[in-house]
Scaffold this active site. Structure first.
Site, PDB file in Angstrom:
ATOM      1  N   SER A 106       2.170  -6.522   0.494  1.00 17.61           N
ATOM      2  CA  SER A 106       2.644  -5.487  -0.422  1.00 17.61           C
ATOM      3  C   SER A 106       1.453  -4.780  -1.025  1.00 17.61           C
ATOM      4  CB  SER A 106       3.471  -6.118  -1.535  1.00 17.61           C
ATOM      5  OG  SER A 106       2.606  -6.807  -2.407  1.00 17.61           O
ATOM      6  N   LYS A 107       1.671  -3.532  -1.386  1.00 14.41           N
ATOM      7  CA  LYS A 107       0.547  -2.741  -1.899  1.00 14.41           C
ATOM      8  C   LYS A 107       0.099  -3.227  -3.271  1.00 14.41           C
ATOM      9  CE  LYS A 107       3.516   1.051  -3.368  1.00 14.41           C
ATOM     10  NZ  LYS A 107       4.170   2.228  -2.873  1.00 14.41           N
ATOM     11  N   ARG A 108       0.898  -4.090  -3.876  1.00 17.83           N
ATOM     12  CA  ARG A 108       0.475  -4.719  -5.131  1.00 17.83           C
ATOM     13  C   ARG A 108      -0.801  -5.528  -4.925  1.00 17.83           C
ATOM     14  NH1 ARG A 108       4.479  -5.467  -9.892  1.00 17.83           N
ATOM     15  NH2 ARG A 108       4.602  -3.212  -9.998  1.00 17.83           N
TER      16      ARG A 108
END
Ligand code: GLU
Length: 501
Positions: free
Chosen positions: A252-254
């Protein structure tokens, strides 16, 4: 039978490495069977789909070196290849299901559905439609629809029993129909949901093998029911394991840059990225780590896909990329690739208005604009120190800004400015103070080219990566602290929404 596979991205954001990964496996499977690989745009979510995102996805897939035989830009015998241009076909098929009694109109209001959902959750049941409108007679249902009453069309699901999903890579998967929702197929605006459009298109486009991410396994019973209702043969299913962060959570881009635009921007070579994606879930028979698409195809065997969660590790990709740069490019190619990367008119043009007022000689450029070409600026905790803000407050600014920017739908200077102003307001800081740590994290310096434009030009993933880097330089944020801030952050968003802004 001619093998036909497809990649069916939804154009709702930046081109994702996961899309290129799934596309690569579909491509290899089709091509090693002398078949075709199709690109279809699934833009049924009208609110979130954009042509800009579609263009970026197509360009990114081409950049890594994949080409499709049919698609919205190249055409083909089964077009149009954009779902928004095929609405009539889906309505026709919803009517077929209504006529055969495999679907029904549902007139329930959003309020009623919310109530039902709440009650089911309270009773610890899986929330699903309760079948309220199933009892309407065909006449009444038709009459109400003809009178213009708002409704959706839902699919019927067997009362009891189990669906057995056969997947090329797995033992049969048993899913009870009691777990399958009476899915909305056609929304009240007459447009289809993913499930109807996907099945109708895969059938009409002659797709023989559906290879997609394993997050879609739970949708398979709905799709298989639909194939059965229409009397069509279902394609063979093959769900690929999801890419993961090094901590094994879903990529995830998190936690990691996920946009292909980031990898472009950082100066990865497309052939290295494609090679690395080929190593996710698959390996060469001799375990070699560096291989091109032709070599992959020469040895590709879908049954050797392994299901253990493949970890997308940027460090390993970086190592592989270095090998390509050192081993595969002669001097002329080396230069040509750098020029193609950033040292060209197209990449430099947007920098000109930002840089011109700040330089007197060309050599000033390195100091003023060098950070545009950089990965992570070499900053220290001292650089991030601020005379009015405690170190923790600096972290909070970086963290909240990261969350805010992550959620931003459009990536342009105006939207970024509005977001950063809002963040300052919520944190009850002067704009100037809240921007100070951002200047450092983004540009490596206390002052630089105008921040909003700069963040806009750097792009979402590179900007977010620099904010994350800033947080790490300050020692990182504990899980506990993150949790506390998340809570406060959500509360602030809710308060903002309530206040109408
Ligand atoms: N539009 C879906 C997606 O974005 C496609 C899923 C599928 O391949 O069926 O992932």
């Amino acid at each position: 039978m001619t093998v036909r596979t497809r990649i069916a991205p939804s154009p709702t954001g930046d081109p994702h490495v996961g899309t290129a990964y799934v596309a690569l496996f579909n491509y290899c499977f089709a091509k090693t069977h002398g078949g075709q690989f199709i690109l279809r745009i699934e833009d049924t979510d009208q609110a979130r789909s954009t042509r800009e995102s579609e263009g970026a996805i197509l360009a990114a897939l081409r950049w890594v070196g994949l080409e499709w035989d049919e698609g919205p830009d190249v055409g083909g015998p089964h077009g149009p290849y954009r779902q928004s241009e095929r609405s009539a076909l889906y309505r026709e098929h919803a009517d077929i299901l209504l006529g055969k009694g495999h679907a029904f109109r549902c007139f329930c209001t959003a309020e009623r559905l919310t109530e039902v959902r709440k009650a089911q959750m309270a009773a610890k049941q899986t929330p699903r439609y309760d079948g309220h409108c199933l009892s309407l007679s065909a006449d009444e249902s038709a009459r109400r629809a003809a009178a213009g009453e708002t409704h959706v069309v839902r699919m019927k699901v067997p009362d009891g029993g189990t669906c057995v999903v056969h997947d090329r890579l797995r033992d049969p998967i048993h899913i009870d129909y009691s777990q399958v929702d009476m899915q909305v197929l056609l929304k009240s605006d007459g447009l289809p949901t993913y499930h109807l459009a996907n099945v109708v298109d895969d059938h009409h486009m002659g797709i023989t093998h559906v290879m997609r991410g394993e997050e879609w396994i739970s949708s398979a019973p709905k799709h298989l029911l639909l194939y059965g209702y229409f009397g069509w043969q279902a394609p063979e299913l093959c769900h690929l394991p999801l890419l993961r962060n090094p901590d094994k959570s879903k990529l995830s881009k998190r936690k990691n840059p996920t946009s292909i635009l980031y990898y472009q921007r950082m100066g990865f070579l497309p052939e290295a990225l494609l090679n690395y994606l080929g190593r996710m879930a698959w390996s060469m028979p001799d375990e070699s780590e560096k291989f091109g698409l032709d070599q992959m195809m020469a040895h590709f065997d879908v049954d050797r896909i392994s299901l253990g969660g493949p970890v997308f590790d940027v460090d390993k990709l970086t190592w592989l990329n270095g090998r390509y740069i050192r081993e595969d490019l002669d001097d002329a190619q080396f230069i040509e690739r750098i020029v193609r990367w950033q040292l060209n008119r197209e990449a430099l043009a947007p920098l000109v208005p930002l840089v011109r007022p700040r330089i007197s000689t060309w050599s000033d450029l390195v100091d003023v604009a060098g950070f545009f070409l950089q990965g992570m600026p070499p900053i220290t905790a001292d650089d991030l120190a601020h005379k009015k803000l405690e170190p923790q407050e600096v972290q909070r600014v970086l963290q909240w800004t990261q969350w805010q920017l992550e959620a931003l739908p459009a990536w342009d200077a105006a939207a970024i400015e509005a977001t950063l102003r809002a963040t300052a307001g919520v944190l009850e800081l002067k704009l100037r103070d809240s921007l100070a740590p951002l200047f450092v994290a983004i540009s490596g310096k206390k002052s630089s080219t105008p921040l909003f434009d700069t963040i806009g030009l750097l792009g979402r993933d590179l900007s977010l990566a620099r904010l994350r880097h800033g947080l790490e330089v300050l020692g990182g944020v504990s899980k506990k602290q993150q949790g506390r801030w998340q809570k406060a952050y959500r509360a602030a968003l809710a308060a903002q929404a309530e206040a109408g802004g």
